[in-house]
Write a protein that holds these residues in place. Structure first.
Motif, PDB file in Angstrom:
ATOM      1  N   ALA A 225       7.047  -4.830  -1.278  1.00 23.95           N
ATOM      2  CA  ALA A 225       7.683  -3.740  -2.023  1.00 23.95           C
ATOM      3  C   ALA A 225       7.621  -3.998  -3.526  1.00 23.95           C
ATOM      4  CB  ALA A 225       9.131  -3.585  -1.573  1.00 23.95           C
ATOM      5  N   GLY A 226       7.923  -5.232  -3.928  1.00 18.84           N
ATOM      6  CA  GLY A 226       7.854  -5.572  -5.341  1.00 18.84           C
ATOM      7  C   GLY A 226       6.434  -5.495  -5.875  1.00 18.84           C
ATOM      8  N   LEU A 227       5.476  -6.013  -5.095  1.00 19.09           N
ATOM      9  CA  LEU A 227       4.074  -5.941  -5.499  1.00 19.09           C
ATOM     10  C   LEU A 227       3.597  -4.498  -5.590  1.00 19.09           C
ATOM     11  CD1 LEU A 227       2.397  -8.818  -3.443  1.00 19.09           C
ATOM     12  CD2 LEU A 227       2.718  -8.704  -5.911  1.00 19.09           C
ATOM     13  N   SER A 228       4.105  -3.669  -4.708  1.00 17.16           N
ATOM     14  CA  SER A 228       3.701  -2.263  -4.704  1.00 17.16           C
ATOM     15  C   SER A 228       4.050  -1.597  -6.024  1.00 17.16           C
ATOM     16  CB  SER A 228       4.385  -1.532  -3.541  1.00 17.16           C
ATOM     17  OG  SER A 228       3.835  -0.242  -3.361  1.00 17.16           O
ATOM     18  N   PHE A 229       5.297  -1.812  -6.499  1.00 19.05           N
ATOM     19  CA  PHE A 229       5.691  -1.246  -7.781  1.00 19.05           C
ATOM     20  C   PHE A 229       4.864  -1.837  -8.918  1.00 19.05           C
ATOM     21  CE2 PHE A 229       9.479   0.479  -5.746  1.00 19.05           C
ATOM     22  CZ  PHE A 229       9.664   1.658  -6.467  1.00 19.05           C
ATOM     23  N   ALA A 230       4.596  -3.150  -8.842  1.00 19.63           N
ATOM     24  CA  ALA A 230       3.845  -3.796  -9.920  1.00 19.63           C
ATOM     25  C   ALA A 230       2.388  -3.336  -9.947  1.00 19.63           C
ATOM     26  CB  ALA A 230       3.915  -5.315  -9.765  1.00 19.63           C
ATOM     27  N   LEU A 231       1.724  -3.358  -8.778  1.00 22.17           N
ATOM     28  CA  LEU A 231       0.289  -3.084  -8.741  1.00 22.17           C
ATOM     29  C   LEU A 231      -0.039  -1.598  -8.843  1.00 22.17           C
ATOM     30  CD1 LEU A 231      -0.858  -5.642  -6.006  1.00 22.17           C
ATOM     31  CD2 LEU A 231      -0.937  -5.871  -8.487  1.00 22.17           C
ATOM     32  N   LEU A 232       0.634  -0.766  -8.058  1.00 22.93           N
ATOM     33  CA  LEU A 232       0.301   0.654  -8.074  1.00 22.93           C
ATOM     34  C   LEU A 232       0.678   1.301  -9.400  1.00 22.93           C
ATOM     35  CD1 LEU A 232       1.045   1.922  -4.449  1.00 22.93           C
ATOM     36  CD2 LEU A 232      -0.898   0.642  -5.367  1.00 22.93           C
ATOM     37  N   TYR A 233       1.788   0.849  -9.985  1.00 22.35           N
ATOM     38  CA  TYR A 233       2.157   1.376 -11.301  1.00 22.35           C
ATOM     39  C   TYR A 233       1.215   0.855 -12.380  1.00 22.35           C
ATOM     40  CZ  TYR A 233       6.338   4.146 -10.490  1.00 22.35           C
ATOM     41  OH  TYR A 233       7.185   5.161 -10.119  1.00 22.35           O
ATOM     42  N   ALA A 234       0.691  -0.362 -12.199  1.00 24.21           N
ATOM     43  CA  ALA A 234      -0.295  -0.886 -13.150  1.00 24.21           C
ATOM     44  C   ALA A 234      -1.564  -0.038 -13.117  1.00 24.21           C
ATOM     45  CB  ALA A 234      -0.625  -2.341 -12.823  1.00 24.21           C
ATOM     46  N   VAL A 235      -1.984   0.333 -11.914  1.00 30.89           N
ATOM     47  CA  VAL A 235      -3.159   1.209 -11.777  1.00 30.89           C
ATOM     48  C   VAL A 235      -2.874   2.567 -12.408  1.00 30.89           C
ATOM     49  CG1 VAL A 235      -4.650   2.421 -10.138  1.00 30.89           C
ATOM     50  CG2 VAL A 235      -3.990   0.042  -9.711  1.00 30.89           C
ATOM     51  N   LYS A 236      -1.688   3.104 -12.159  1.00 31.43           N
ATOM     52  CA  LYS A 236      -1.309   4.396 -12.745  1.00 31.43           C
ATOM     53  C   LYS A 236      -1.365   4.336 -14.273  1.00 31.43           C
ATOM     54  CE  LYS A 236       2.665   7.524 -13.221  1.00 31.43           C
ATOM     55  NZ  LYS A 236       2.857   7.309 -14.671  1.00 31.43           N
TER      56      LYS A 236
ATOM     57  N   GLY B  28       0.777  -1.228   0.000  1.00 37.37           N
ATOM     58  CA  GLY B  28       0.000   0.000   0.000  1.00 37.37           C
ATOM     59  C   GLY B  28       0.807   1.276   0.000  1.00 37.37           C
ATOM     60  N   VAL B  29       2.028   1.244   0.578  1.00 35.90           N
ATOM     61  CA  VAL B  29       2.724   2.510   0.779  1.00 35.90           C
ATOM     62  C   VAL B  29       4.072   2.619   0.078  1.00 35.90           C
ATOM     63  CG1 VAL B  29       4.015   1.901   2.888  1.00 35.90           C
ATOM     64  CG2 VAL B  29       3.186   4.242   2.574  1.00 35.90           C
ATOM     65  N   PHE B  30       4.755   1.510  -0.204  1.00 36.59           N
ATOM     66  CA  PHE B  30       6.144   1.595  -0.635  1.00 36.59           C
ATOM     67  C   PHE B  30       6.312   2.335  -1.957  1.00 36.59           C
ATOM     68  CE2 PHE B  30      10.216   0.175  -2.312  1.00 36.59           C
ATOM     69  CZ  PHE B  30      11.033   0.374  -1.214  1.00 36.59           C
ATOM     70  N   ALA B  31       5.564   1.937  -2.988  1.00 34.25           N
ATOM     71  CA  ALA B  31       5.723   2.575  -4.298  1.00 34.25           C
ATOM     72  C   ALA B  31       5.186   4.002  -4.304  1.00 34.25           C
ATOM     73  CB  ALA B  31       5.040   1.749  -5.378  1.00 34.25           C
ATOM     74  N   VAL B  32       4.339   4.331  -3.344  1.00 36.29           N
ATOM     75  CA  VAL B  32       3.865   5.716  -3.242  1.00 36.29           C
ATOM     76  C   VAL B  32       5.038   6.640  -2.938  1.00 36.29           C
ATOM     77  CG1 VAL B  32       2.444   7.329  -1.925  1.00 36.29           C
ATOM     78  CG2 VAL B  32       1.517   5.103  -2.569  1.00 36.29           C
ATOM     79  N   MET B  33       5.799   6.283  -1.887  1.00 36.86           N
ATOM     80  CA  MET B  33       6.889   7.164  -1.459  1.00 36.86           C
ATOM     81  C   MET B  33       8.166   6.962  -2.253  1.00 36.86           C
ATOM     82  SD  MET B  33       5.918   9.387   0.596  1.00 36.86           S
ATOM     83  CE  MET B  33       7.563  10.069   0.681  1.00 36.86           C
ATOM     84  N   ASN B  34       8.390   5.790  -2.799  1.00 34.78           N
ATOM     85  CA  ASN B  34       9.642   5.520  -3.507  1.00 34.78           C
ATOM     86  C   ASN B  34       9.486   5.472  -5.022  1.00 34.78           C
ATOM     87  OD1 ASN B  34      11.817   4.771  -1.316  1.00 34.78           O
ATOM     88  ND2 ASN B  34       9.903   3.840  -0.644  1.00 34.78           N
ATOM     89  N   GLY B  35       8.294   5.771  -5.512  1.00 38.79           N
ATOM     90  CA  GLY B  35       8.078   5.749  -6.947  1.00 38.79           C
ATOM     91  C   GLY B  35       7.165   6.858  -7.430  1.00 38.79           C
ATOM     92  N   LEU B  36       5.891   6.814  -7.022  1.00 39.14           N
ATOM     93  CA  LEU B  36       4.908   7.751  -7.540  1.00 39.14           C
ATOM     94  C   LEU B  36       5.201   9.197  -7.153  1.00 39.14           C
ATOM     95  CD1 LEU B  36       1.605   5.704  -6.946  1.00 39.14           C
ATOM     96  CD2 LEU B  36       2.843   6.034  -9.089  1.00 39.14           C
ATOM     97  N   ILE B  37       5.511   9.427  -5.881  1.00 35.89           N
ATOM     98  CA  ILE B  37       5.739  10.805  -5.434  1.00 35.89           C
ATOM     99  C   ILE B  37       7.004  11.405  -6.053  1.00 35.89           C
ATOM    100  CG2 ILE B  37       6.357  12.194  -3.412  1.00 35.89           C
ATOM    101  CD1 ILE B  37       3.357  11.713  -3.815  1.00 35.89           C
ATOM    102  N   PRO B  38       8.173  10.719  -6.048  1.00 33.26           N
ATOM    103  CA  PRO B  38       9.340  11.287  -6.742  1.00 33.26           C
ATOM    104  C   PRO B  38       9.082  11.513  -8.232  1.00 33.26           C
ATOM    105  CG  PRO B  38      10.028   9.526  -5.269  1.00 33.26           C
ATOM    106  CD  PRO B  38       8.527   9.477  -5.328  1.00 33.26           C
ATOM    107  N   ALA B  39       8.344  10.576  -8.863  1.00 35.40           N
ATOM    108  CA  ALA B  39       8.053  10.730 -10.291  1.00 35.40           C
ATOM    109  C   ALA B  39       7.161  11.942 -10.533  1.00 35.40           C
ATOM    110  CB  ALA B  39       7.385   9.463 -10.831  1.00 35.40           C
ATOM    111  N   PHE B  40       6.150  12.137  -9.679  1.00 38.35           N
ATOM    112  CA  PHE B  40       5.273  13.309  -9.805  1.00 38.35           C
ATOM    113  C   PHE B  40       6.062  14.602  -9.602  1.00 38.35           C
ATOM    114  CE2 PHE B  40       2.777  16.549  -7.558  1.00 38.35           C
ATOM    115  CZ  PHE B  40       1.836  16.852  -8.534  1.00 38.35           C
TER     116      PHE B  40
END
Length: 483
Positions: free
Chosen positions: A427-438, A295-307
């Motif tokens: 952490a791996g699922l976070s990047f896979a799932l949240l980025y898939a939704v994005k 729920g949280v890992f890809a938000v802070m380590n992927g989506l937010i820096p990318a935004f």
């Protein structure tokens, strides 16, 4: 009680220590903390440098995201059995070996001229997956008093959310000024330093009764979990996914796990007794960890820096600027809160403190979702600090602690290893799932931030599921102070 980091062990030497000279706790904590820092650099220092890697290797974000998933998948798989190997042959020996391989992986990645070579380097780095749980087990051998252990657990585990922001700042600076290769060379240097400190300054410990490794069980469990991870990553591609492959991998995972269960019931030296797997303390802890990280890992380590770095839909920052405004304050807040959270968990209850952290993390991500349309740097900064306090400083600390305090005494490396695997799996699922939704919700308009907010909304929903799962975790009575 005042906690002194220079106290020595007395005659209450816990089972598993090999004896010898009393260990100065300050020296032990320094060595273990350096090892955890080395691992954390591998996990978070690349976050602000991902765009630089894309540009340098001529790859797209999906390909680079796959190398991130490869690291966390590798870390999850090695976490399944290396802590148990430490029980058998010695934890210091295993930890030092992991750090050596981490350094090798860093060098391979630094020399990468293509995505496949970077992929290989990240997989080798993933051998270091169970660094944090191994360090916490080694600490518990020396420190058994609940409040004191909780405090020191918080000190060591706090870096797991980011090293006071230095990792992300350094990653952004090096990527902007010297290329992504410099990031990996820096990781390699720290890994070598950590190897030396662990090999020379920590005492050896193991479980006297643990004499053999169940390598057949290890192979079956790795095949099962690995197949499931690959299937989930493939499914994350949504319309582009090969669903026949997904179904085949899920079937392989199910068969391998059934064979693993049968093997563990029959072998005299199981990797883990099936009775331990049936315990609510085991599966509820692992489920909560996976859901929290997803729920949280890809938000802070992927989506937010990318935004923050997105010049059209986001704030148009450089990698270094995005680290200053998001990852650095997030990590600083977590580092400051960690020791307090560990002590609070031992004093008021691990479950209560964990749930406070999860509620706070979900609320903080909601604030981020509201911040994105406003394009406010100040609001993004505030939300990053709140996520740092609630997730990195509280939930992450308590979940790591639960993996230690709920582990059975006859197999102390079992649950910490599986929990480390759960962290890396999440952490791996976070990047896979949240980025898939994005990706699935991103509009054709490049100036729209809908994809970012959709991914974060999915993260909040998963954090809600983690909160529900946390109520199933039993109270670790022996690890909580009774004043």
């Amino acid at each position: 009680m005042n906690v002194s980091l220079t106290d020595r062990k007395t005659d209450d030497q816990p089972t598993g220590s090999t004896g010898g000279r009393p260990t100065r706790v300050a020296v032990l904590v320094t060595a273990l903390l350096t090892a955890c820092i080395a691992f954390q650099l591998n996990a978070s220092m690349l976050s602000p440098a991902l765009k630089s890697i894309e540009d340098s290797l001529g790859a797209d974000s999906a390909e680079i995201g796959l190398t991130q998933t490869a690291f966390f998948t590798s870390a999850a798989l090695f976490s399944l059995f290396l802590p148990r190997l430490g029980d058998v042959i010695g934890r210091r020996k295993v930890l030092a070996g992991m750090l050596v391989l981490m350094a090798v992986g860093c060098v391979v990645a630094a020399l990468a001229t293509s995505v496949p070579m970077l992929f290989v380097g990240r997989v080798i780095q993933g051998v270091s997956g169970p660094t944090v749980p191994l360090c916490l087990i080694m600490l518990r051998v020396e420190i058994t008093e609940p409040k004191r252990y909780g405090t020191l657990l918080g000190v060591i585990t706090a870096v797991n959310g980011g090293i006071a922001g230095v990792d992300s700042l350094a990653g952004g600076f090096l990527a902007d000024n010297h290329g992504f290769e410099a990031v990996f060379w820096s990781m390699a240097v720290v890994a070598v330093v950590a190897t030396v400190l662990v090999a020379t300054l920590t005492p050896e410990s193991k479980v006297p009764a643990a004499s053999r490794m169940d390598w057949r069980g290890v192979a079956l469990l790795v095949v099962s979990v690995g197949s499931l991870l690959i299937a989930l990553n493939e499914a994350g591609k949504l319309a582009a996914a090969n669903w026949l492959l997904v179904g085949g991998l899920v079937a392989v995972a199910a068969v391998a796990f059934a064979l693993f269960w049968r093997t563990e019931d029959r072998t005299p030296h199981p990797l883990v007794a099936t009775g331990h797997l049936r315990r609510r303390a085991t599966w509820a802890t692992l489920l909560t960890t996976v859901l929290t990280m997803t729920g949280v890992f890809a938000v802070m380590n992927g989506l937010i820096p990318a935004f923050a770095q997105d010049a059209e839909a986001g704030l148009g920052m450089t990698a270094e600027q995005s680290a200053w405004w998001t990852l650095t304050p997030y990590a600083l807040a977590g580092l400051a809160m960690g020791p307090l959270a560990g002590r609070l968990a031992a004093t008021f209850g691990y479950g209560r403190v964990l749930r406070l952290g999860l509620v706070g993390a979900a609320a903080s991500v909601v604030l981020m979702i509201l911040t994105i349309p406003a394009h406010s740097r100040v609001m993004l900064l505030a939300a990053s600090i709140l996520v740092g306090i609630t997730y990195a400083g509280v939930a992450n600390i308590v979940l790591n602690g639960l993996g230690i305090v709920h582990s059975p005494t006859d197999n102390p490396g079992f649950l910490p290893g599986l929990n480390a695997g759960a962290f890396n799996l999440g952490a791996g699922l976070s990047f896979a799932l949240l980025y898939a939704v994005k990706t699935a919700t991103a509009p054709t308009d490049a100036t729209s931030s809908t994809g970012y907010t959709s991914g974060m909304i999915a993260g909040v929903a998963i954090l809600g599921a983690a909160l529900a799962a946390s109520f199933l975790i039993p109270k670790p009575v022996s690890a909580e102070a009774r004043d």
